[in-house]
Every structure is written in structure tokens, then in C-alpha cells.
Design a protein around this motif. Structure first.
Motif, PDB file in Angstrom:
ATOM      1  N   ARG A  90      -2.711 -14.695  15.173  1.00 31.03           N
ATOM      2  CA  ARG A  90      -1.488 -14.225  14.508  1.00 31.03           C
ATOM      3  C   ARG A  90      -1.771 -13.526  13.186  1.00 31.03           C
ATOM      4  NH1 ARG A  90       2.232 -19.632  14.957  1.00 31.03           N
ATOM      5  NH2 ARG A  90       3.552 -18.516  13.467  1.00 31.03           N
ATOM      6  N   CYS A  91      -3.028 -13.426  12.808  1.00 32.23           N
ATOM      7  CA  CYS A  91      -3.371 -12.881  11.486  1.00 32.23           C
ATOM      8  C   CYS A  91      -3.302 -11.350  11.482  1.00 32.23           C
ATOM      9  CB  CYS A  91      -4.784 -13.344  11.114  1.00 32.23           C
ATOM     10  SG  CYS A  91      -5.367 -12.657   9.558  1.00 32.23           S
ATOM     11  N   GLU A  92      -2.856 -10.810  10.352  1.00 28.74           N
ATOM     12  CA  GLU A  92      -2.698  -9.349  10.262  1.00 28.74           C
ATOM     13  C   GLU A  92      -4.026  -8.613  10.425  1.00 28.74           C
ATOM     14  OE1 GLU A  92      -1.379  -8.763   6.002  1.00 28.74           O
ATOM     15  OE2 GLU A  92      -2.194  -6.760   6.306  1.00 28.74           O
ATOM     16  N   TRP A  93      -5.124  -9.183   9.934  1.00 28.41           N
ATOM     17  CA  TRP A  93      -6.427  -8.495  10.019  1.00 28.41           C
ATOM     18  C   TRP A  93      -6.916  -8.482  11.464  1.00 28.41           C
ATOM     19  CZ3 TRP A  93      -6.293  -6.212   5.683  1.00 28.41           C
ATOM     20  CH2 TRP A  93      -5.818  -6.854   4.549  1.00 28.41           C
ATOM     21  N   TYR A  94      -6.609  -9.542  12.195  1.00 29.91           N
ATOM     22  CA  TYR A  94      -6.958  -9.592  13.612  1.00 29.91           C
ATOM     23  C   TYR A  94      -6.168  -8.521  14.367  1.00 29.91           C
ATOM     24  CZ  TYR A  94      -7.391 -11.497  18.346  1.00 29.91           C
ATOM     25  OH  TYR A  94      -7.622 -11.661  19.690  1.00 29.91           O
ATOM     26  N   ARG A  95      -4.868  -8.447  14.051  1.00 31.93           N
ATOM     27  CA  ARG A  95      -4.002  -7.487  14.750  1.00 31.93           C
ATOM     28  C   ARG A  95      -4.406  -6.049  14.430  1.00 31.93           C
ATOM     29  NH1 ARG A  95       0.867 -11.219  13.967  1.00 31.93           N
ATOM     30  NH2 ARG A  95       1.203 -10.072  12.045  1.00 31.93           N
ATOM     31  N   GLN A  96      -5.002  -5.838  13.243  1.00 27.50           N
ATOM     32  CA  GLN A  96      -5.468  -4.495  12.884  1.00 27.50           C
ATOM     33  C   GLN A  96      -6.797  -4.166  13.555  1.00 27.50           C
ATOM     34  OE1 GLN A  96      -5.644  -3.528   8.691  1.00 27.50           O
ATOM     35  NE2 GLN A  96      -3.682  -4.502   8.299  1.00 27.50           N
ATOM     36  N   GLY A  97      -7.370  -5.145  14.253  1.00 30.64           N
ATOM     37  CA  GLY A  97      -8.621  -4.886  14.981  1.00 30.64           C
ATOM     38  C   GLY A  97      -9.870  -5.097  14.150  1.00 30.64           C
ATOM     39  N   LEU A  98      -9.724  -5.692  12.936  1.00 31.93           N
ATOM     40  CA  LEU A  98     -10.902  -5.893  12.085  1.00 31.93           C
ATOM     41  C   LEU A  98     -11.740  -7.090  12.552  1.00 31.93           C
ATOM     42  CD1 LEU A  98      -9.320  -5.266   8.574  1.00 31.93           C
ATOM     43  CD2 LEU A  98     -10.987  -3.826   9.744  1.00 31.93           C
ATOM     44  N   CYS A  99     -11.117  -8.003  13.307  1.00 29.22           N
ATOM     45  CA  CYS A  99     -11.801  -9.248  13.679  1.00 29.22           C
ATOM     46  C   CYS A  99     -11.744  -9.466  15.193  1.00 29.22           C
ATOM     47  CB  CYS A  99     -11.123 -10.436  13.006  1.00 29.22           C
ATOM     48  SG  CYS A  99     -10.856 -10.219  11.234  1.00 29.22           S
ATOM     49  N   SER A 100     -12.784 -10.094  15.736  1.00 32.90           N
ATOM     50  CA  SER A 100     -12.795 -10.519  17.142  1.00 32.90           C
ATOM     51  C   SER A 100     -13.802 -11.655  17.254  1.00 32.90           C
ATOM     52  CB  SER A 100     -13.218  -9.379  18.074  1.00 32.90           C
ATOM     53  OG  SER A 100     -14.596  -9.099  17.887  1.00 32.90           O
ATOM     54  N   TYR A 101     -13.714 -12.394  18.324  1.00 32.97           N
ATOM     55  CA  TYR A 101     -14.665 -13.487  18.556  1.00 32.97           C
ATOM     56  C   TYR A 101     -16.099 -12.944  18.572  1.00 32.97           C
ATOM     57  CZ  TYR A 101     -17.263 -17.072  21.081  1.00 32.97           C
ATOM     58  OH  TYR A 101     -18.208 -17.995  21.459  1.00 32.97           O
ATOM     59  N   GLU A 102     -16.297 -11.853  19.287  1.00 32.93           N
ATOM     60  CA  GLU A 102     -17.653 -11.290  19.420  1.00 32.93           C
ATOM     61  C   GLU A 102     -18.203 -10.865  18.052  1.00 32.93           C
ATOM     62  OE1 GLU A 102     -15.025 -10.424  21.261  1.00 32.93           O
ATOM     63  OE2 GLU A 102     -15.626 -11.245  23.224  1.00 32.93           O
ATOM     64  N   LYS A 103     -17.356 -10.214  17.255  1.00 33.27           N
ATOM     65  CA  LYS A 103     -17.815  -9.788  15.915  1.00 33.27           C
ATOM     66  C   LYS A 103     -18.115 -11.007  15.058  1.00 33.27           C
ATOM     67  CE  LYS A 103     -15.118  -5.526  15.601  1.00 33.27           C
ATOM     68  NZ  LYS A 103     -13.945  -4.896  14.976  1.00 33.27           N
ATOM     69  N   TYR A 104     -17.313 -12.058  15.208  1.00 34.92           N
ATOM     70  CA  TYR A 104     -17.513 -13.269  14.410  1.00 34.92           C
ATOM     71  C   TYR A 104     -18.866 -13.912  14.718  1.00 34.92           C
ATOM     72  CZ  TYR A 104     -16.852 -17.785  12.239  1.00 34.92           C
ATOM     73  OH  TYR A 104     -17.024 -18.892  11.465  1.00 34.92           O
ATOM     74  N   ILE A 105     -19.144 -14.080  15.997  1.00 33.13           N
ATOM     75  CA  ILE A 105     -20.416 -14.712  16.385  1.00 33.13           C
ATOM     76  C   ILE A 105     -21.598 -13.887  15.851  1.00 33.13           C
ATOM     77  CG2 ILE A 105     -21.882 -15.282  18.384  1.00 33.13           C
ATOM     78  CD1 ILE A 105     -19.583 -17.298  17.817  1.00 33.13           C
ATOM     79  N   ALA A 106     -21.505 -12.568  15.986  1.00 32.28           N
ATOM     80  CA  ALA A 106     -22.599 -11.716  15.489  1.00 32.28           C
ATOM     81  C   ALA A 106     -22.742 -11.863  13.971  1.00 32.28           C
ATOM     82  CB  ALA A 106     -22.329 -10.256  15.862  1.00 32.28           C
ATOM     83  N   ALA A 107     -21.616 -11.947  13.261  1.00 35.70           N
ATOM     84  CA  ALA A 107     -21.674 -12.052  11.801  1.00 35.70           C
ATOM     85  C   ALA A 107     -22.255 -13.403  11.378  1.00 35.70           C
ATOM     86  CB  ALA A 107     -20.274 -11.866  11.213  1.00 35.70           C
ATOM     87  N   VAL A 108     -21.895 -14.484  12.069  1.00 32.63           N
ATOM     88  CA  VAL A 108     -22.427 -15.798  11.690  1.00 32.63           C
ATOM     89  C   VAL A 108     -23.914 -15.874  12.054  1.00 32.63           C
ATOM     90  CG1 VAL A 108     -22.242 -18.297  12.020  1.00 32.63           C
ATOM     91  CG2 VAL A 108     -20.183 -16.917  11.866  1.00 32.63           C
ATOM     92  N   ASP A 109     -24.292 -15.293  13.175  1.00 34.53           N
ATOM     93  CA  ASP A 109     -25.713 -15.266  13.542  1.00 34.53           C
ATOM     94  C   ASP A 109     -26.540 -14.584  12.448  1.00 34.53           C
ATOM     95  OD1 ASP A 109     -25.723 -16.681  15.895  1.00 34.53           O
ATOM     96  OD2 ASP A 109     -25.457 -14.927  17.167  1.00 34.53           O
ATOM     97  N   ALA A 110     -25.971 -13.580  11.827  1.00 38.11           N
ATOM     98  CA  ALA A 110     -26.701 -12.854  10.782  1.00 38.11           C
ATOM     99  C   ALA A 110     -26.840 -13.694   9.511  1.00 38.11           C
ATOM    100  CB  ALA A 110     -25.980 -11.541  10.470  1.00 38.11           C
ATOM    101  N   LEU A 111     -26.023 -14.759   9.369  1.00 34.43           N
ATOM    102  CA  LEU A 111     -26.065 -15.588   8.155  1.00 34.43           C
ATOM    103  C   LEU A 111     -27.024 -16.758   8.264  1.00 34.43           C
ATOM    104  CD1 LEU A 111     -22.255 -16.028   7.359  1.00 34.43           C
ATOM    105  CD2 LEU A 111     -23.900 -14.512   6.240  1.00 34.43           C
ATOM    106  N   LYS A 112     -27.268 -17.241   9.466  1.00 37.43           N
ATOM    107  CA  LYS A 112     -27.992 -18.513   9.633  1.00 37.43           C
ATOM    108  C   LYS A 112     -29.422 -18.423   9.136  1.00 37.43           C
ATOM    109  CE  LYS A 112     -27.251 -19.051  13.949  1.00 37.43           C
ATOM    110  NZ  LYS A 112     -27.784 -19.555  15.185  1.00 37.43           N
TER     111      LYS A 112
END
Ligand code: SF4
Length: 138
Positions: A116-138
Motif C-alpha cells: 500500500r506504500c506510495e513508493w511501491y506503487r510508483q515502482g521504486l520497490c519490489s521484492y526482487e530489488k529488495y533481496i538484491a539490495a540486502v544481499d549487497a549489504l551483508k
């Protein structure tokens, strides 16, 4: 750092968009700290990121709350604590949290929290992008 739980989902995907210039300036600093590694205390009410947000409201005699979507974020934080097997009030290391979140996050948890978040609805976020971003942090 005091951090509300759902901000664990926002920080890895944060790319400089925000609700005001002051919000972005503060979020730049907080996101950098969390990504570098710092002590974190999880909570389900307004945190150090909310502190610079124009959506944070406080009426006389009441606790500060998020005005977006009738403070739906609080329910989101509470559900995430259970889904990600985390504890409010406990101190974590942020790098330990990124690992735990990566191991426990599912597409269902992500969509349920961010759908329901506005940034998600704008297409800035997705599950796939999230996993890739967290993988880059570990
Ligand atoms: S006040 Fe609401 S919109 Fe602003 S950072 Fe906090 S949870 Fe997000």
C-alpha cells in the motif's frame, strides 16, 4: 539507533526520494549508518527517521503518530515483528539484522507490508530489488 521495524524494508531500497528536503537529509544519514553497521533498538512507534518527516503529527496530550493511512504503519510494524521473528526493545547490530531479514523475508511478507506504500506503487520497490539490495549489504 531507535528504528521502527518496517524501516528495515525501506532503508535498503532508499534512493534519495522522500517527503521533504529535511526528511531526505536525515534519511541519507540514517541509511548510511544502518548500512555501515550500528546498534539498533527496534520499535513500533515513531523513530529517528520519522523525527524529520512532515507526516509525523502530534496533537495535544497524545503521542506522536504517522498521519499517513491512519497510522497503518504501526500495524505493519507489529506484523513484521512476528513475521521476521524479531523483538521490539531488544538491541541488535544492524549487520546482524540485515542477515536475519534476508534469511526470513518472503515475497508474501514483503508484498503484505509494502503493497500500500506510495513508493511501491510508483515502482521504486519490489521484492526482487529488495533481496538484491540486502544481499549487497551483508
Ligand atoms: S512519519 Fe510515517 S511516513 Fe514519515 S517516516 Fe515515519 S512512518 Fe514513514
Amino acid at each position: 539507533m531507535r528504528l521502527r521495524v518496517h524501516h528495515l524494508l525501506c532503508v535498503p531500497l532508499y534512493c534519495g526520494h522522500g517527503y521533504s528536503d529535511a526528511f531526505v537529509q536525515n534519511m541519507d544519514q540514517k541509511a548510511a549508518e544502518l548500512k555501515r553497521g550500528c546498534k539498533v533498538c527496534l520499535q513500533t512507534d515513531p523513530d529517528e527517521i520519522c523525527a524529520s518527516c512532515p507526516n509525523l503529527v502530534q496533537e495535544a496530550g497524545e503521542a506522536a503518530r504517522c498521519s499517513l493511512d491512519r497510522n497503518h504503519v504501526q500495524t505493519k510494524d507489529e506484523r513484521l515483528l512476528t513475521a521476521l521473528q524479531l523483538e521490539a526493545g531488544r538491541e541488535y547490530d544492524s549487520m546482524q539484522l540485515w542477515k536475519a531479514v534476508r534469511d526470513r523475508m518472503t515475497q508474501e511478507i514483503f508484498e503484505g507490508s509494502c503493497g500500500r506504500c506510495e513508493w511501491y506503487r510508483q515502482g521504486l520497490c519490489s521484492y526482487e530489488k529488495y533481496i538484491a539490495a540486502v544481499d549487497a549489504l551483508k
